[in-house]
Design a protein around this motif. Structure first.
Motif, short mmCIF file in Angstrom:
data_model
loop_
_atom_site.label_atom_id
_atom_site.label_comp_id
_atom_site.label_asym_id
_atom_site.label_seq_id
_atom_site.Cartn_x
_atom_site.Cartn_y
_atom_site.Cartn_z
N GLU A 24 7.25 41.65 -75.44
CA GLU A 24 5.75 41.63 -75.40
C GLU A 24 5.31 41.28 -76.72
O GLU A 24 5.63 41.91 -77.81
CB GLU A 24 5.22 42.88 -74.68
CG GLU A 24 5.12 44.05 -75.42
CD GLU A 24 4.29 45.16 -74.60
OE1 GLU A 24 3.70 44.93 -73.72
OE2 GLU A 24 3.84 46.02 -75.45
N GLU B 109 6.16 38.01 -72.43
CA GLU B 109 4.52 38.15 -72.39
C GLU B 109 3.86 37.88 -73.67
O GLU B 109 4.32 38.62 -74.76
CB GLU B 109 4.44 39.57 -71.99
CG GLU B 109 3.06 39.78 -71.72
CD GLU B 109 2.67 41.16 -71.28
OE1 GLU B 109 1.28 41.60 -71.28
OE2 GLU B 109 3.55 42.00 -71.17
N GLU C 274 2.69 43.96 -68.61
CA GLU C 274 3.73 43.73 -67.64
C GLU C 274 4.77 44.35 -68.02
O GLU C 274 5.88 44.78 -67.08
CB GLU C 274 4.21 42.32 -68.03
CG GLU C 274 2.96 41.42 -67.79
CD GLU C 274 3.38 39.58 -68.09
OE1 GLU C 274 4.50 39.43 -68.24
OE2 GLU C 274 2.35 39.01 -68.02
#
Length: 151
Positions: free
Chosen positions: A92, A128, A140
């Motif tokens: 992420e 992400e 997520e």
């Protein structure tokens, strides 16, 4: 041992230098079934020595802990993640993060995704980008961990 923890379903999640630590831990310890790297996935050589308006290069700072002997010429983050493959991996990255530039992270992840695709396990590696800076988004990532760690 704890009765409520499945030894074969342990994951690791870290932000910043903790994200780098999580990545290295998962690469080295095959007991870790899933890994989430937040805010510290990039092309290492670029991050170390190439200043940019989008991130702070290590060469521009007064501390030296981010430098590892020969790392810049030997391997990048995608190479480390090749040691995690085929186990679950989620990256992420904040679009406004000054530690790791999301476009570089995205390009580096394409290399990682290629390895997972070749093994037929593309769904085990996800990436992400979120709106924000250097923090855990968790949008997520927690769903990802639940998917790969729940029995």
């Amino acid at each position: 041992f704890r009765s409520d923890v499945a030894a074969d379903r342990v994951g690791v999640y870290g932000i910043s230098w903790g994200g780098r630590t999580a990545m290295y831990a998962a690469a080295l310890d095959k007991r870790l079934a899933a890994c989430v790297v937040s805010g510290h996935f990039m092309e290492s050589t670029v991050k170390m020595v190439k200043p940019s308006p989008f991130y702070t290069a290590y060469i521009e700072v007064d501390y030296n802990y981010p430098f590892f002997s020969r790392q810049a010429t030997e391997f990048a983050d995608a190479d480390i993640c090749s040691l995690i493959c085929p186990r679950a991996l989620h990256i992420e990255q904040g679009r406004e993060d000054r530690v790791s530039y999301w476009k570089i992270a995205e390009r580096e992840f394409e290399i990682v995704q290629g390895w997972y695709e070749r093994l037929g396990v593309r769904e085990r590696a996800t990436f992400e980008i979120f709106e924000g800076g250097h923090f855990v988004a968790g949008r997520e990532a927690f769903t990802f961990l639940e998917r790969w760690l729940r029995p």
